[in-house]
Design a protein around this motif. Sequence first.
Motif, mmCIF file in Angstrom:
data_model
loop_
_atom_site.group_PDB
_atom_site.id
_atom_site.type_symbol
_atom_site.label_atom_id
_atom_site.label_comp_id
_atom_site.label_asym_id
_atom_site.label_seq_id
_atom_site.Cartn_x
_atom_site.Cartn_y
_atom_site.Cartn_z
ATOM 1 N N ASP A 137 77.350 56.210 47.682
ATOM 2 C CA ASP A 137 78.591 56.919 47.996
ATOM 3 C C ASP A 137 78.444 57.543 49.386
ATOM 4 O O ASP A 137 78.113 58.725 49.521
ATOM 5 C CB ASP A 137 78.851 57.973 46.920
ATOM 6 N N ILE A 138 78.674 56.739 50.402
ATOM 7 C CA ILE A 138 78.419 57.170 51.773
ATOM 8 C C ILE A 138 79.258 58.385 52.159
ATOM 9 O O ILE A 138 78.761 59.313 52.789
ATOM 10 C CB ILE A 138 78.644 56.010 52.766
ATOM 11 N N ASP A 139 80.525 58.417 51.774
ATOM 12 C CA ASP A 139 81.387 59.537 52.163
ATOM 13 C C ASP A 139 80.851 60.874 51.646
ATOM 14 O O ASP A 139 80.866 61.873 52.362
ATOM 15 C CB ASP A 139 82.816 59.323 51.671
ATOM 16 N N THR A 140 80.363 60.887 50.414
ATOM 17 C CA THR A 140 79.822 62.135 49.868
ATOM 18 C C THR A 140 78.537 62.530 50.574
ATOM 19 O O THR A 140 78.329 63.700 50.885
ATOM 20 C CB THR A 140 79.606 62.013 48.347
ATOM 21 N N VAL A 141 77.671 61.562 50.867
ATOM 22 C CA VAL A 141 76.449 61.897 51.617
ATOM 23 C C VAL A 141 76.817 62.469 52.975
ATOM 24 O O VAL A 141 76.279 63.497 53.391
ATOM 25 C CB VAL A 141 75.523 60.678 51.817
ATOM 26 N N LEU A 142 77.746 61.827 53.656
ATOM 27 C CA LEU A 142 78.141 62.306 54.985
ATOM 28 C C LEU A 142 78.714 63.719 54.938
ATOM 29 O O LEU A 142 78.575 64.472 55.900
ATOM 30 C CB LEU A 142 79.123 61.337 55.636
ATOM 31 N N SER A 143 79.313 64.099 53.820
ATOM 32 C CA SER A 143 79.864 65.458 53.699
ATOM 33 C C SER A 143 78.763 66.525 53.688
ATOM 34 O O SER A 143 79.052 67.700 53.882
ATOM 35 C CB SER A 143 80.736 65.575 52.442
ATOM 36 N N THR A 144 77.520 66.120 53.477
ATOM 37 C CA THR A 144 76.393 67.064 53.497
ATOM 38 C C THR A 144 75.759 67.154 54.882
ATOM 39 O O THR A 144 74.817 67.925 55.080
ATOM 40 C CB THR A 144 75.301 66.659 52.480
ATOM 41 N N MET A 145 76.271 66.366 55.826
ATOM 42 C CA MET A 145 75.670 66.259 57.150
ATOM 43 C C MET A 145 76.526 66.890 58.238
ATOM 44 O O MET A 145 77.752 66.843 58.189
ATOM 45 C CB MET A 145 75.435 64.784 57.489
ATOM 46 N N HIS A 146 75.845 67.423 59.228
ATOM 47 C CA HIS A 146 76.498 67.980 60.411
ATOM 48 C C HIS A 146 77.077 66.827 61.234
ATOM 49 O O HIS A 146 76.501 65.743 61.271
ATOM 50 C CB HIS A 146 75.447 68.763 61.222
ATOM 51 N N PRO A 147 78.207 67.028 61.912
ATOM 52 C CA PRO A 147 78.804 65.956 62.711
ATOM 53 C C PRO A 147 77.861 65.367 63.776
ATOM 54 O O PRO A 147 77.986 64.210 64.145
ATOM 55 C CB PRO A 147 80.018 66.612 63.371
ATOM 56 N N GLU A 148 76.909 66.155 64.247
ATOM 57 C CA GLU A 148 75.962 65.681 65.263
ATOM 58 C C GLU A 148 74.658 65.187 64.638
ATOM 59 O O GLU A 148 73.606 65.191 65.273
ATOM 60 C CB GLU A 148 75.662 66.808 66.254
ATOM 61 N N VAL A 149 74.713 64.728 63.404
ATOM 62 C CA VAL A 149 73.521 64.332 62.660
ATOM 63 C C VAL A 149 72.752 63.213 63.364
ATOM 64 O O VAL A 149 73.331 62.323 63.980
ATOM 65 C CB VAL A 149 73.898 63.905 61.216
ATOM 66 N N GLN A 150 71.424 63.303 63.259
ATOM 67 C CA GLN A 150 70.521 62.241 63.695
ATOM 68 C C GLN A 150 69.744 61.801 62.473
ATOM 69 O O GLN A 150 69.199 62.644 61.741
ATOM 70 C CB GLN A 150 69.568 62.726 64.773
ATOM 71 N N TRP A 151 69.668 60.483 62.259
ATOM 72 C CA TRP A 151 69.062 59.938 61.044
ATOM 73 C C TRP A 151 68.053 58.862 61.410
ATOM 74 O O TRP A 151 68.351 57.984 62.205
ATOM 75 C CB TRP A 151 70.153 59.351 60.157
ATOM 76 N N PRO A 152 66.857 58.898 60.811
ATOM 77 C CA PRO A 152 65.848 57.896 61.157
ATOM 78 C C PRO A 152 66.165 56.530 60.554
ATOM 79 O O PRO A 152 66.662 56.434 59.443
ATOM 80 C CB PRO A 152 64.563 58.465 60.544
ATOM 81 N N LYS A 153 65.872 55.496 61.328
ATOM 82 C CA LYS A 153 65.952 54.134 60.813
ATOM 83 C C LYS A 153 64.547 53.805 60.288
ATOM 84 O O LYS A 153 63.715 53.256 61.004
ATOM 85 C CB LYS A 153 66.390 53.159 61.906
ATOM 86 N N ALA A 154 64.324 54.175 59.048
ATOM 87 C CA ALA A 154 62.978 54.205 58.472
ATOM 88 C C ALA A 154 62.206 52.901 58.615
ATOM 89 O O ALA A 154 61.023 52.917 58.931
ATOM 90 C CB ALA A 154 63.055 54.612 56.999
ATOM 91 N N PHE A 155 62.838 51.778 58.376
ATOM 92 C CA PHE A 155 62.127 50.508 58.400
ATOM 93 C C PHE A 155 62.193 49.820 59.757
ATOM 94 O O PHE A 155 61.612 48.763 59.946
ATOM 95 C CB PHE A 155 62.673 49.574 57.307
ATOM 96 N N GLU A 156 62.903 50.430 60.715
ATOM 97 C CA GLU A 156 63.089 49.803 62.014
ATOM 98 C C GLU A 156 62.561 50.648 63.162
ATOM 99 O O GLU A 156 62.279 50.135 64.227
ATOM 100 C CB GLU A 156 64.583 49.538 62.232
ATOM 101 N N GLY A 157 62.496 51.942 62.973
ATOM 102 C CA GLY A 157 62.131 52.850 64.050
ATOM 103 C C GLY A 157 63.362 53.338 64.778
ATOM 104 O O GLY A 157 64.421 52.710 64.746
ATOM 105 N N GLY A 158 63.233 54.473 65.412
ATOM 106 C CA GLY A 158 64.340 55.066 66.142
ATOM 107 C C GLY A 158 65.283 55.825 65.222
ATOM 108 O O GLY A 158 64.976 56.071 64.047
ATOM 109 N N TYR A 159 66.426 56.204 65.782
ATOM 110 C CA TYR A 159 67.408 57.011 65.067
ATOM 111 C C TYR A 159 68.803 56.466 65.294
ATOM 112 O O TYR A 159 69.060 55.787 66.278
ATOM 113 C CB TYR A 159 67.383 58.472 65.564
ATOM 114 N N VAL A 160 69.688 56.799 64.372
ATOM 115 C CA VAL A 160 71.112 56.619 64.582
ATOM 116 C C VAL A 160 71.733 58.017 64.612
ATOM 117 O O VAL A 160 71.209 58.937 63.987
ATOM 118 C CB VAL A 160 71.776 55.739 63.497
ATOM 119 N N SER A 161 72.833 58.152 65.329
ATOM 120 C CA SER A 161 73.475 59.456 65.482
ATOM 121 C C SER A 161 74.950 59.361 65.135
ATOM 122 O O SER A 161 75.635 58.430 65.572
ATOM 123 C CB SER A 161 73.330 59.951 66.922
ATOM 124 N N GLY A 162 75.407 60.323 64.352
ATOM 125 C CA GLY A 162 76.816 60.409 64.011
ATOM 126 C C GLY A 162 77.165 59.642 62.747
ATOM 127 O O GLY A 162 76.437 58.763 62.297
#
Length: 116
Positions: free
Chosen positions: A20-45
């Motif tokens: 349920d992506i929408d509900t997870v996103l509701s727990t995150m700040h708009p400027e969220v940074q998230w790790p790409k665990a199996f790839e390295g680096g981050y995604v933002s927003g």
Amino acid sequence: MASQYEDLIKKAYSAFNARDIDTVLSTMHPEVQWPKAFEGGYVSGYGAIREYWTRQWTEINPHVEPVGLNERKDGTLEITVHQIVKDLQDNTIFDGTVKHIYILKDGLLRRMDIEL
């Protein structure tokens, strides 16, 4: 787990496991940074996280359960999780415990890092 953030964490992980992506996103700040665990680096927003997870779930099937919560002296939130990652044929790729370290902002998840 006992913390003012317990409900936020439970909501985020429960929604992630339910895809349920929408509900997870509701727990995150708009400027969220998230790790790409199996790839390295981050995604933002929100858009980049949605795209990353949507693609990730076509390749692997992760299930992550929080089993411990610790508020660190530096203000970060340490969540110990039991993580099971399977391929799409139900073969286990990873089954173990890792730590998710969160920086919070405005009561929301702002950044997550992974400690093995």
